[in-house]
Write an enzyme that holds these catalytic residues in place. Structure first.
Site, PDB file in Angstrom:
ATOM      1  CB  ALA A  47       8.975  -4.355  -2.060  1.00 12.32           C
ATOM      2  N   GLY A  48       5.766  -5.766  -2.332  1.00 12.90           N
ATOM      3  CA  GLY A  48       4.399  -5.648  -1.848  1.00 12.90           C
ATOM      4  C   GLY A  48       3.406  -5.802  -2.977  1.00 12.90           C
TER       5      GLY A  48
ATOM      6  N   GLY B 215      -0.124  -6.124  -2.617  1.00 13.34           N
ATOM      7  CA  GLY B 215      -1.503  -5.938  -2.190  1.00 13.34           C
ATOM      8  C   GLY B 215      -2.305  -5.294  -3.308  1.00 13.34           C
ATOM      9  CB  THR B 216      -5.428  -3.317  -3.350  1.00 13.32           C
ATOM     10  OG1 THR B 216      -4.983  -2.327  -2.402  1.00 13.32           O
ATOM     11  CG2 THR B 216      -6.305  -4.318  -2.630  1.00 13.32           C
TER      12      THR B 216
ATOM     13  CB  ALA C 196       8.042   6.768 -20.258  1.00 12.95           C
TER      14      ALA C 196
ATOM     15  CD  GLU D 254       2.158  13.280  -7.037  1.00 12.65           C
ATOM     16  OE1 GLU D 254       1.281  13.717  -6.259  1.00 12.65           O
ATOM     17  OE2 GLU D 254       3.025  14.001  -7.572  1.00 12.65           O
TER      18      GLU D 254
ATOM     19  N   GLY E 266     -15.177  -1.709   3.830  1.00 10.81           N
ATOM     20  CA  GLY E 266     -13.750  -1.698   3.529  1.00 10.81           C
ATOM     21  C   GLY E 266     -13.121  -0.319   3.509  1.00 10.81           C
TER      22      GLY E 266
ATOM     23  CE  LYS F  30      -2.961  10.134   3.328  1.00  8.85           C
ATOM     24  NZ  LYS F  30      -4.412   9.891   3.095  1.00  8.85           N
TER      25      LYS F  30
END
Length: 429
Positions: A10-11, A13-14, A34, A131, A189, A207
């Site tokens: 979901a999402g 962006g960058t 994994a 994380e 930016g 955080k």
């Protein structure tokens, strides 16, 4: 053959695009580590047609972000929308309710709703992993939750916001004022058009609340974080700190010592021999002090598509391996509801800066206020005139209770000798 771990994002962006790029580039290596392939099966974002530099036509497109929680092929939902509430929180609640694993980079949501979400994850035996929510690609969550799990942590602190650190580093290296460097950070930016979330310390406080919970086994308590950003820092503060053997950094500090949970984000003077003094540019760094492991120091890129995507995929690898436990290192109901500590009882040295009228008696007035409040002055320096005709007076105190410093500043506020509010910064001990 082991079934792949199937992921919905979901999402886009960058960071979302960065996750796709990372899995494309390192997919074979990640599968070996994994124990099975990790593959994206569905995505959702606001604009389907936007060019993100990756091919998303190979994935199911879901118009309603909340629908990812119920996608028939998704084992894990990765949330990269942002925001403490709204669609991100709705998606988190529904995903965990469905018994699907949930990975997020959303520090605001975890700081505000982490306890609720941790309980929900435990109820359905789902993973809640974040994380990427703290310090980007630095594995500090894993370091505290797993690597330092046998230790009693006395203090956790660090440089937690890259935008602020970029601005302060630029002011330090080039002698420029805050407003000028902020404009440059926005152009590059590093800072948003509305930079308040960063420069007012809120991002760092989110955080810090997460780190404190992991370090001390307490419930996330963002509402107890005392927050002061860097808007009032001037070039003279940077120069004065340098002349005294310090660098100025926005530092988040958390301690739990039996008298309550102390959490504060505030500009600090950091001694040159401390590693945080050498964290420059947009880097982040976190220090944790354990009773057996000693000082742990984590440093690296705190934001950006690559580092943040790396942290997201690291969480996915853990889930693919079946390696996950309680979100905050212990069951949610074992997290202590710690009261906030009285900051007035804290002892330390401080830097005080006053802009004052250039006239007789001002230094005596300041010194008298310090004396009456019980503040011992280690050094007092008066600098040349500012553009408005005022002069800078800088004081470094001996170690003492913060309550005394606050009382001295209260005595001076409103004095006609002062041209503006005094600035107080703790010196990192």
């Amino acid at each position: 053959m082991t079934e792949p771990l199937r992921v919905a994002i979901a999402g886009l962006g960058t960071v979302g695009a960065g996750v796709i790029k990372l899995l494309d580039a390192n997919g074979a290596l990640i599968a070996r580590r994994a124990g099975r392939k990790i593959e994206i099966v569905a995505v959702s974002a606001r604009d389907r047609a936007k060019d993100r530099g990756v091919d998303i036509t190979r994935f199911d497109w879901v118009d309603d972000t909340g629908g990812l929680a119920r996608h028939e092929r998704a084992d894990v939902v990765v949330e990269l929308i942002g925001g403490s509430d709204g669609p991100a929180l709705t998606l988190a609640r529904e995903t965990l309710k469905q018994g699907r694993h949930f990975v997020t980079a959303n520090k605001a949501m975890i700081a505000h709703h982490g306890l609720e979400l941790a309980r929900a994850a435990e109820t359905t035996n789902a993973a809640l992993k974040f994380e990427a929510a703290v310090a980007g690609g630095i594995p500090v969550i894993k370091g505290l939750r797993e690597g330092a799990a046998a230790n009693e942590i006395g203090r956790v602190y660090g440089v937690l916001n890259g935008t602020c650190n970029f601005i302060l580093s630029k002011m330090e290296s080039e002698g420029r004022d805050f407003g000028d460097v902020l404009a440059e950070a926005q152009a590059l930016g590093y800072a948003e058009a509305d930079p308040g979330f960063d420069i007012d310390g809120v991002d760092a406080a989110h955080k810090l609340a997460i780190l404190a919970s992991l370090a001390f086994g307490t419930r996330p308590a963002f509402d107890q974080v005392a927050i002061t950003g860097i808007r009032e820092v001037i070039a003279a503060d940077i120069a004065e700190a340098a002349s005294l053997g310090y660098r100025l950094r926005l530092v988040g500090v958390a301690e739990a010592n039996g008298t309550g949970l102390f959490q504060r984000v505030h500009p600090h003077l950091v001694p040159l021999d401390h590693p945080l003094a050498h964290v420059a540019g947009s880097l982040n760094a976190v220090v944790a002090e354990g009773n057996f492991v000693g000082r742990l120091f984590f440093e690296g890129a705190g934001a950006g598509d690559g580092p943040t995507a790396s942290a997201v995929v690291a969480d996915l690898i853990d889930i693919a391996r079946g390696e996950f436990g309680p979100a905050f290192a212990m069951p949610a109901d074992a997290l202590a509801a710690e009261a906030g500590a009285d900051t007035g009882d804290r002892r330390g040295r401080a830097y005080l800066r006053f802009a004052v009228a250039d006239k007789l008696g001002v230094l005596a007035e300041i010194a008298a206020a310090m004396r009456d409040a019980g503040v011992s002055i280690e050094s007092l320096i008066q600098r040349g005139a500012m553009p408005d005709g005022s002069v800078i007076v800088a004081i470094v105190t001996h170690e003492g209770p913060e309550r005394s410093v606050a009382a001295a500043l209260d005595k001076l506020r409103g004095s006609p000798s002062l041209a503006g509010e005094p600035m107080w910064m703790p010196i990192l001990g």
